[in-house]
Design a protein around this motif. Sequence first.
Motif, PDB file in Angstrom:
ATOM      1  N   LEU A 136     -26.994 -54.971  -3.606  1.00 28.81           N
ATOM      2  CA  LEU A 136     -27.762 -54.039  -4.421  1.00 28.81           C
ATOM      3  C   LEU A 136     -28.719 -53.274  -3.509  1.00 28.81           C
ATOM      4  O   LEU A 136     -29.580 -53.866  -2.859  1.00 28.81           O
ATOM      5  N   ILE A 137     -28.561 -51.952  -3.442  1.00 30.58           N
ATOM      6  CA  ILE A 137     -29.382 -51.112  -2.571  1.00 30.58           C
ATOM      7  C   ILE A 137     -30.348 -50.300  -3.419  1.00 30.58           C
ATOM      8  O   ILE A 137     -29.935 -49.593  -4.341  1.00 30.58           O
ATOM      9  N   GLU A 138     -31.629 -50.391  -3.099  1.00 35.63           N
ATOM     10  CA  GLU A 138     -32.665 -49.675  -3.843  1.00 35.63           C
ATOM     11  C   GLU A 138     -33.652 -49.081  -2.832  1.00 35.63           C
ATOM     12  O   GLU A 138     -34.027 -49.727  -1.851  1.00 35.63           O
ATOM     13  N   ALA A 139     -34.080 -47.835  -3.095  1.00 36.80           N
ATOM     14  CA  ALA A 139     -34.989 -47.161  -2.172  1.00 36.80           C
ATOM     15  C   ALA A 139     -36.399 -47.742  -2.232  1.00 36.80           C
ATOM     16  O   ALA A 139     -37.098 -47.786  -1.217  1.00 36.80           O
ATOM     17  N   ASN A 140     -36.822 -48.202  -3.410  1.00 34.75           N
ATOM     18  CA  ASN A 140     -38.176 -48.741  -3.568  1.00 34.75           C
ATOM     19  C   ASN A 140     -38.111 -50.201  -4.007  1.00 34.75           C
ATOM     20  O   ASN A 140     -37.690 -51.053  -3.254  1.00 34.75           O
ATOM     21  N   GLU A 141     -38.544 -50.477  -5.251  1.00 34.30           N
ATOM     22  CA  GLU A 141     -38.485 -51.833  -5.779  1.00 34.30           C
ATOM     23  C   GLU A 141     -37.587 -51.862  -7.002  1.00 34.30           C
ATOM     24  O   GLU A 141     -37.548 -50.898  -7.782  1.00 34.30           O
ATOM     25  N   ILE A 142     -36.877 -52.961  -7.187  1.00 34.07           N
ATOM     26  CA  ILE A 142     -36.027 -53.087  -8.356  1.00 34.07           C
ATOM     27  C   ILE A 142     -36.890 -53.240  -9.606  1.00 34.07           C
ATOM     28  O   ILE A 142     -38.006 -53.782  -9.546  1.00 34.07           O
ATOM     29  N   LEU A 143     -36.396 -52.723 -10.729  1.00 39.47           N
ATOM     30  CA  LEU A 143     -37.074 -52.834 -12.032  1.00 39.47           C
ATOM     31  C   LEU A 143     -38.542 -52.420 -11.938  1.00 39.47           C
ATOM     32  O   LEU A 143     -39.452 -53.140 -12.361  1.00 39.47           O
ATOM     33  N   SER A 144     -38.771 -51.229 -11.402  1.00 42.31           N
ATOM     34  CA  SER A 144     -40.141 -50.781 -11.116  1.00 42.31           C
ATOM     35  C   SER A 144     -41.007 -50.657 -12.361  1.00 42.31           C
ATOM     36  O   SER A 144     -42.235 -50.679 -12.264  1.00 42.31           O
ATOM     37  N   SER A 145     -40.407 -50.498 -13.545  1.00 41.50           N
ATOM     38  CA  SER A 145     -41.205 -50.361 -14.770  1.00 41.50           C
ATOM     39  C   SER A 145     -41.625 -51.698 -15.362  1.00 41.50           C
ATOM     40  O   SER A 145     -42.406 -51.744 -16.309  1.00 41.50           O
ATOM     41  N   PHE A 146     -41.133 -52.810 -14.800  1.00 38.43           N
ATOM     42  CA  PHE A 146     -41.447 -54.148 -15.324  1.00 38.43           C
ATOM     43  C   PHE A 146     -42.697 -54.713 -14.654  1.00 38.43           C
ATOM     44  O   PHE A 146     -43.161 -54.221 -13.622  1.00 38.43           O
ATOM     45  N   ASP A 147     -43.210 -55.762 -15.256  1.00 37.89           N
ATOM     46  CA  ASP A 147     -44.356 -56.487 -14.709  1.00 37.89           C
ATOM     47  C   ASP A 147     -44.039 -57.025 -13.316  1.00 37.89           C
ATOM     48  O   ASP A 147     -42.890 -57.392 -13.032  1.00 37.89           O
ATOM     49  N   VAL A 148     -45.063 -57.086 -12.460  1.00 37.42           N
ATOM     50  CA  VAL A 148     -44.863 -57.525 -11.071  1.00 37.42           C
ATOM     51  C   VAL A 148     -44.263 -58.929 -11.026  1.00 37.42           C
ATOM     52  O   VAL A 148     -43.361 -59.221 -10.223  1.00 37.42           O
TER      53      VAL A 148
ATOM     54  N   TYR B 172     -39.475 -62.464 -10.078  1.00 37.42           N
ATOM     55  CA  TYR B 172     -38.522 -63.434 -10.634  1.00 37.42           C
ATOM     56  C   TYR B 172     -37.103 -62.899 -10.495  1.00 37.42           C
ATOM     57  O   TYR B 172     -36.185 -63.631 -10.100  1.00 37.42           O
ATOM     58  N   ALA B 173     -36.902 -61.626 -10.832  1.00 39.98           N
ATOM     59  CA  ALA B 173     -35.575 -61.031 -10.737  1.00 39.98           C
ATOM     60  C   ALA B 173     -35.074 -61.028  -9.296  1.00 39.98           C
ATOM     61  O   ALA B 173     -33.900 -61.317  -9.032  1.00 39.98           O
ATOM     62  N   THR B 174     -35.956 -60.702  -8.364  1.00 44.94           N
ATOM     63  CA  THR B 174     -35.575 -60.683  -6.945  1.00 44.94           C
ATOM     64  C   THR B 174     -35.122 -62.064  -6.482  1.00 44.94           C
ATOM     65  O   THR B 174     -34.074 -62.215  -5.829  1.00 44.94           O
ATOM     66  N   ASN B 175     -35.889 -63.081  -6.814  1.00 41.12           N
ATOM     67  CA  ASN B 175     -35.542 -64.449  -6.401  1.00 41.12           C
ATOM     68  C   ASN B 175     -34.256 -64.927  -7.070  1.00 41.12           C
ATOM     69  O   ASN B 175     -33.412 -65.574  -6.428  1.00 41.12           O
ATOM     70  N   HIS B 176     -34.094 -64.600  -8.348  1.00 42.71           N
ATOM     71  CA  HIS B 176     -32.913 -65.060  -9.075  1.00 42.71           C
ATOM     72  C   HIS B 176     -31.645 -64.400  -8.540  1.00 42.71           C
ATOM     73  O   HIS B 176     -30.610 -65.078  -8.372  1.00 42.71           O
TER      74      HIS B 176
ATOM     75  N   LYS C  57     -30.632 -66.036  -5.336  1.00 37.20           N
ATOM     76  CA  LYS C  57     -29.981 -67.329  -5.571  1.00 37.20           C
ATOM     77  C   LYS C  57     -28.546 -67.158  -6.071  1.00 37.20           C
ATOM     78  O   LYS C  57     -27.712 -68.045  -5.874  1.00 37.20           O
ATOM     79  N   SER C  58     -28.292 -66.021  -6.713  1.00 39.27           N
ATOM     80  CA  SER C  58     -26.948 -65.739  -7.233  1.00 39.27           C
ATOM     81  C   SER C  58     -26.066 -65.044  -6.203  1.00 39.27           C
ATOM     82  O   SER C  58     -25.012 -64.502  -6.551  1.00 39.27           O
ATOM     83  N   ASP C  59     -26.525 -65.038  -4.950  1.00 41.90           N
ATOM     84  CA  ASP C  59     -25.781 -64.447  -3.825  1.00 41.90           C
ATOM     85  C   ASP C  59     -25.647 -62.933  -3.934  1.00 41.90           C
ATOM     86  O   ASP C  59     -24.677 -62.347  -3.429  1.00 41.90           O
ATOM     87  N   VAL C  60     -26.606 -62.294  -4.589  1.00 44.80           N
ATOM     88  CA  VAL C  60     -26.668 -60.834  -4.568  1.00 44.80           C
ATOM     89  C   VAL C  60     -27.621 -60.429  -3.452  1.00 44.80           C
ATOM     90  O   VAL C  60     -28.798 -60.768  -3.475  1.00 44.80           O
ATOM     91  N   GLN C  61     -27.090 -59.708  -2.473  1.00 40.50           N
ATOM     92  CA  GLN C  61     -27.902 -59.292  -1.338  1.00 40.50           C
ATOM     93  C   GLN C  61     -28.683 -58.035  -1.703  1.00 40.50           C
ATOM     94  O   GLN C  61     -28.112 -57.039  -2.139  1.00 40.50           O
ATOM     95  N   LEU C  62     -29.998 -58.065  -1.522  1.00 40.71           N
ATOM     96  CA  LEU C  62     -30.851 -56.914  -1.816  1.00 40.71           C
ATOM     97  C   LEU C  62     -31.169 -56.177  -0.525  1.00 40.71           C
ATOM     98  O   LEU C  62     -31.598 -56.785   0.459  1.00 40.71           O
ATOM     99  N   MET C  63     -30.949 -54.867  -0.536  1.00 42.61           N
ATOM    100  CA  MET C  63     -31.234 -54.042   0.638  1.00 42.61           C
ATOM    101  C   MET C  63     -32.182 -52.921   0.251  1.00 42.61           C
ATOM    102  O   MET C  63     -32.056 -52.333  -0.825  1.00 42.61           O
ATOM    103  N   ARG C  64     -33.123 -52.620   1.119  1.00 40.13           N
ATOM    104  CA  ARG C  64     -34.009 -51.478   0.922  1.00 40.13           C
ATOM    105  C   ARG C  64     -33.463 -50.332   1.776  1.00 40.13           C
ATOM    106  O   ARG C  64     -33.319 -50.468   2.992  1.00 40.13           O
TER     107      ARG C  64
END
Length: 546
Positions: free
Chosen positions: A318-330, A335-339, A342-349
Amino acid sequence: MALARIARTGLRRSEVTVGGYSGERDMFCEGVPIHKRSLPSLENVTTNDNLAYLSSIRNINHMSFWSRGIRITPHHRVYSAERVVEESESEYEESRFAGLEATRPGEKPRVVVLGTGWAACRFMKGLNTNLYDVVCVSPRNHMVFTPLLASTCVGTLEFRSVVEPVSQIQSALATEPNSYFYLASCTGIDTDKHEVYCETVSTGGLTHEPYQFKVAYDKLVIAAGAQALTFGIKGVKEHAFFLREVNHAQEIRKKLLLNLMLAENPGIPEEEKKRLLHCVVIGGGPTGVEFSGELSDFIMRDVHERYTHVKDDIKVTLIEANEILSSFDVRLRQYATNHLAKSDVQLMRGVVKEVCAKKILLNDGTEVPYGLLVWSTGVGPSEFVKSIDFPKSPGGRIGVDEWLRVPSVEDVFAIGDCAGFLEQTGRQVLPALAQVAEREGKYLVELFNNIGKQNGGKAFSAKDIPLGQPFVYKHLGSMASVGRYKALVDLRQSKDAKGISLAGYLSWLIWRSAYLTRVISWRNRFYVTVNWATTLVFGRDNSRIG
């Protein structure tokens, strides 16, 4: 009259030029109808009584040539939908738009709706058809329940579970004699004549395509939606999959299963196998995160059981320029990032610079090979919205006032993702969310029903009718699934406000229950419930059809 016909036939057969232009082939030149330049020459051909007859043709009321219903006009004789042919000045002028003419006295006023999204369907569902006839124009004949669309890509839900035919949402479209659904796209609007100009969806089924026609309206509701933002990045439209329509989900599902099966074939180089099985999602909004979560679920359970030869090679990035789910609570974002990790989804900025056939180029020079690329970076104004000469709100949407009217024209309203408050209203442009569109549709149908009861449904007849309270949007919260029976629920009314925010299994139950209640029909609620139960017991369907 007869002599005029003979003169016309002779001119066409001999291809004699009239007023400097020849025959049917040059019926229009630089946007000027031939009858404007050819009438004097043709009149000179006639004599005596025929001359007097032709001269009187200009005074004919040409509206009498039209019927209320559709008349067929071949495509090669129809001019551009955005520039209408003027009323014929002579008998031989045959180029005109077929369509629905203006409503007559004693007939119900006609509401024309452009689109079949959340806003349009909520509006049509509640419209009082005892007061109005309704005509819907859209390139699709169904509404898509977009929050559950990601689940269809991996077989959690079947496609029929997330679509609702518009004829079941508003039965008048199928049963009332003066209400219609037209499978077409709007190409232009004439607000002075109160007409919209349409072009049929090209499928190869008609002799002349695209076929063009017009529809006169008393009230017009523009709910044409938006299109995926590509930011002008090269290669996105050619190589990426979007996730906004059912056919998008079908193509993603076919591509995913095709890559899984191709990777199992003998002789495939290891590097090529890893590329085929690399699924890349661009955009960390709710759609991108939910699709990534569904994909990780599919891999964990179904791929590991049914594609054991390649289970260790498939991965999701999953590639995102800023932060994922930017409209949600910090806290929920973390929590989403950590989960997801753990589910083997690689996050890239990163920021995408170019999309090639088999790899993505980022601004920092990184190359990311992929087998499946899903693009989910938000939406913006469609080409149709850009082409309309209406005032625009910040961001390029159709500008509306507090009552969702387009203030520069009469009897035109705009709702949903295609509309936004004008700057002079002092209101912020609302986000392109399903709940915003649904609330706008609900508000507007109440306004229309109120106007209709006060005999304001006809064109130009609602000027002195009070519209009541302006539209006010109250945010009910946001939800997003992150996979593996976990979800986020953020019930704050705004990004900076305080409120309830939950994450985990309880949130997942709330997420499923809320969406199940929002599905329009009981039929589809049944389908969704059965699909969820079947997937839980038997796993997802991984048949590749097509």
